[in-house]
Design a protein around this motif. Structure first.
Motif, PDB file in Angstrom:
ATOM      1  N   ALA A 141       0.840  -1.206   0.000  1.00  0.00           N
ATOM      2  CA  ALA A 141       0.000   0.000   0.000  1.00  0.00           C
ATOM      3  C   ALA A 141       0.874   1.254   0.000  1.00  0.00           C
ATOM      4  CB  ALA A 141      -0.910  -0.004   1.222  1.00  0.00           C
ATOM      5  N   GLY A 142       1.956   1.240   0.781  1.00  0.00           N
ATOM      6  CA  GLY A 142       2.869   2.378   0.809  1.00  0.00           C
ATOM      7  C   GLY A 142       3.537   2.600  -0.530  1.00  0.00           C
ATOM      8  N   SER A 143       3.939   1.519  -1.196  1.00  0.00           N
ATOM      9  CA  SER A 143       4.580   1.617  -2.508  1.00  0.00           C
ATOM     10  C   SER A 143       3.639   2.224  -3.541  1.00  0.00           C
ATOM     11  CB  SER A 143       5.038   0.234  -2.985  1.00  0.00           C
ATOM     12  OG  SER A 143       6.086  -0.262  -2.196  1.00  0.00           O
ATOM     13  N   VAL A 144       2.405   1.741  -3.542  1.00  0.00           N
ATOM     14  CA  VAL A 144       1.420   2.248  -4.507  1.00  0.00           C
ATOM     15  C   VAL A 144       1.109   3.716  -4.231  1.00  0.00           C
ATOM     16  CG1 VAL A 144      -0.948   2.018  -5.334  1.00  0.00           C
ATOM     17  CG2 VAL A 144       0.426  -0.037  -4.906  1.00  0.00           C
ATOM     18  N   LEU A 145       1.008   4.081  -2.963  1.00  0.00           N
ATOM     19  CA  LEU A 145       0.749   5.473  -2.599  1.00  0.00           C
ATOM     20  C   LEU A 145       1.877   6.380  -3.096  1.00  0.00           C
ATOM     21  CD1 LEU A 145      -0.968   7.568  -1.063  1.00  0.00           C
ATOM     22  CD2 LEU A 145       0.327   6.987   0.997  1.00  0.00           C
ATOM     23  N   GLY A 146       3.120   5.980  -2.843  1.00  0.00           N
ATOM     24  CA  GLY A 146       4.256   6.765  -3.308  1.00  0.00           C
ATOM     25  C   GLY A 146       4.326   6.831  -4.822  1.00  0.00           C
ATOM     26  N   ALA A 147       4.029   5.709  -5.485  1.00  0.00           N
ATOM     27  CA  ALA A 147       4.056   5.671  -6.949  1.00  0.00           C
ATOM     28  C   ALA A 147       3.009   6.606  -7.538  1.00  0.00           C
ATOM     29  CB  ALA A 147       3.821   4.238  -7.437  1.00  0.00           C
ATOM     30  N   LEU A 148       1.844   6.689  -6.895  1.00  0.00           N
ATOM     31  CA  LEU A 148       0.793   7.583  -7.380  1.00  0.00           C
ATOM     32  C   LEU A 148       1.200   9.053  -7.286  1.00  0.00           C
ATOM     33  CD1 LEU A 148      -2.500   5.930  -6.046  1.00  0.00           C
ATOM     34  CD2 LEU A 148      -1.851   6.305  -8.439  1.00  0.00           C
ATOM     35  N   VAL A 149       1.948   9.389  -6.228  1.00  0.00           N
ATOM     36  CA  VAL A 149       2.438  10.770  -6.095  1.00  0.00           C
ATOM     37  C   VAL A 149       3.355  11.120  -7.273  1.00  0.00           C
ATOM     38  CG1 VAL A 149       3.879  12.319  -4.719  1.00  0.00           C
ATOM     39  CG2 VAL A 149       2.228  10.824  -3.582  1.00  0.00           C
ATOM     40  N   LEU A 150       4.305  10.216  -7.583  1.00  0.00           N
ATOM     41  CA  LEU A 150       5.220  10.467  -8.690  1.00  0.00           C
ATOM     42  C   LEU A 150       4.502  10.417 -10.034  1.00  0.00           C
ATOM     43  CD1 LEU A 150       8.435   8.531  -7.585  1.00  0.00           C
ATOM     44  CD2 LEU A 150       7.885  10.947  -7.317  1.00  0.00           C
ATOM     45  N   TYR A 151       3.520   9.542 -10.156  1.00  0.00           N
ATOM     46  CA  TYR A 151       2.706   9.482 -11.379  1.00  0.00           C
ATOM     47  C   TYR A 151       1.990  10.816 -11.591  1.00  0.00           C
ATOM     48  CZ  TYR A 151      -1.082   8.002 -14.529  1.00  0.00           C
ATOM     49  OH  TYR A 151      -1.969   7.886 -15.574  1.00  0.00           O
ATOM     50  N   GLY A 152       1.453  11.384 -10.501  1.00  0.00           N
ATOM     51  CA  GLY A 152       0.776  12.677 -10.586  1.00  0.00           C
ATOM     52  C   GLY A 152       1.726  13.786 -11.004  1.00  0.00           C
ATOM     53  N   ILE A 153       2.972  13.725 -10.500  1.00  0.00           N
ATOM     54  CA  ILE A 153       3.978  14.714 -10.916  1.00  0.00           C
ATOM     55  C   ILE A 153       4.257  14.568 -12.405  1.00  0.00           C
ATOM     56  CG2 ILE A 153       6.411  15.364 -10.694  1.00  0.00           C
ATOM     57  CD1 ILE A 153       6.206  14.602  -7.720  1.00  0.00           C
ATOM     58  N   GLY A 154       4.350  13.318 -12.848  1.00  0.00           N
ATOM     59  CA  GLY A 154       4.579  13.072 -14.270  1.00  0.00           C
ATOM     60  C   GLY A 154       3.455  13.606 -15.138  1.00  0.00           C
ATOM     61  N   ARG A 155       2.222  13.495 -14.660  1.00  0.00           N
ATOM     62  CA  ARG A 155       1.083  14.002 -15.426  1.00  0.00           C
ATOM     63  C   ARG A 155       1.172  15.511 -15.636  1.00  0.00           C
ATOM     64  NH1 ARG A 155      -3.404  10.431 -16.099  1.00  0.00           N
ATOM     65  NH2 ARG A 155      -4.444  12.212 -17.081  1.00  0.00           N
ATOM     66  N   GLN A 156       1.816  16.203 -14.680  1.00  0.00           N
ATOM     67  CA  GLN A 156       1.990  17.653 -14.825  1.00  0.00           C
ATOM     68  C   GLN A 156       3.114  17.999 -15.805  1.00  0.00           C
ATOM     69  OE1 GLN A 156      -0.308  19.604 -13.290  1.00  0.00           O
ATOM     70  NE2 GLN A 156      -1.118  17.607 -12.651  1.00  0.00           N
ATOM     71  N   LEU A 157       3.975  17.020 -16.095  1.00  0.00           N
ATOM     72  CA  LEU A 157       5.083  17.227 -17.025  1.00  0.00           C
ATOM     73  C   LEU A 157       4.805  16.503 -18.331  1.00  0.00           C
ATOM     74  CD1 LEU A 157       8.058  16.645 -14.556  1.00  0.00           C
ATOM     75  CD2 LEU A 157       7.216  18.841 -15.380  1.00  0.00           C
TER      76      LEU A 157
END
Length: 202
Positions: free
Chosen positions: A59-75
């Motif tokens: 769950a922690g891994s997926v949560l962290g991955a979603l944060v970085l995925y969201g950053i990627g969506r902004q780029l």
């Protein structure tokens, strides 16, 4: 850092593991190998169990991955094109290079996301290009969760099996990480060399 990580896990249990793994995904220098193997050892000395440690870590891994995925969506590609317009002459990159990279990730991205979950450092950062390429979030979540789950199951069980010698596994995983870092660095140098040579031929 090792003492800090283990003290948090001792004090907060599953919640501590979840938060530390989430941070590890966002800040890759935090070693997940220590968190997972020590978490496995804790199943032998506390009321934690292997399933709980694996699920909280996943769950922690997926949560962290979603944060970085969201950053990627902004780029996304349009943002990268603006960066290339301004700095492309220095970086020796063109808009065509960005579109080629985006097309490559559209084609091979799903498998890349899955297999990169087994590679230190890259396992976290791969979420950014996934977001940049606008990979379907459902597909991203499934592959990230599956790859992460396999990684977590292996390391947590190794930590539980070796018990008080859990740090031996962490040591070997550290060696594995360093070998991967050297390999990636060499690969990066080769890629840059080939890219410059190709540009010079043009």
């Amino acid at each position: 850092m090792e003492n800090w990580l283990t003290s948090i896990m001792n004090e907060f249990g599953y919640v501590g593991i979840l938060l530390l793994i989430a941070l590890e995904n966002i800040f890759p220098p935090i070693p997940s190998e220590i968190i997972l193997t020590f978490g496995g050892f804790m199943t032998q000395t506390s009321n934690l169990n292997i399933l709980g440690v694996v699920l909280s870590a996943t769950a922690g891994s997926v949560l962290g991955a979603l944060v970085l995925y969201g950053i990627g969506r902004q780029l996304d590609v349009e943002v990268m094109e603006k960066i290339i317009d301004r700095w492309g002459h220095i970086l020796r990159l063109t808009k065509k290079d960005i579109h080629k990279a985006d097309a490559w990730f559209d084609r091979y991205g799903p498998w890349t996301v899955f297999f990169c979950r087994f590679i230190p450092l890259v396992r976290s950062l791969i979420s950014i290009p996934a977001g940049m390429s606008n990979m379907n979030m459902g597909v991203f979540l499934v592959l990230t969760t599956l790859g992460t789950l396999i990684w977590n199951v292996v390391l947590v069980n190794l930590g539980a099996y070796f018990g008080e010698s859990w740090d031996v596994i962490a040591h070997y995983m550290d060696v594995y990480s360093k070998v991967i870092y050297v390999f990636l660095f060499v690969l990066f140098i080769v890629f840059i060399g080939l890219y410059i040579r190709k540009r010079q031929k043009r």
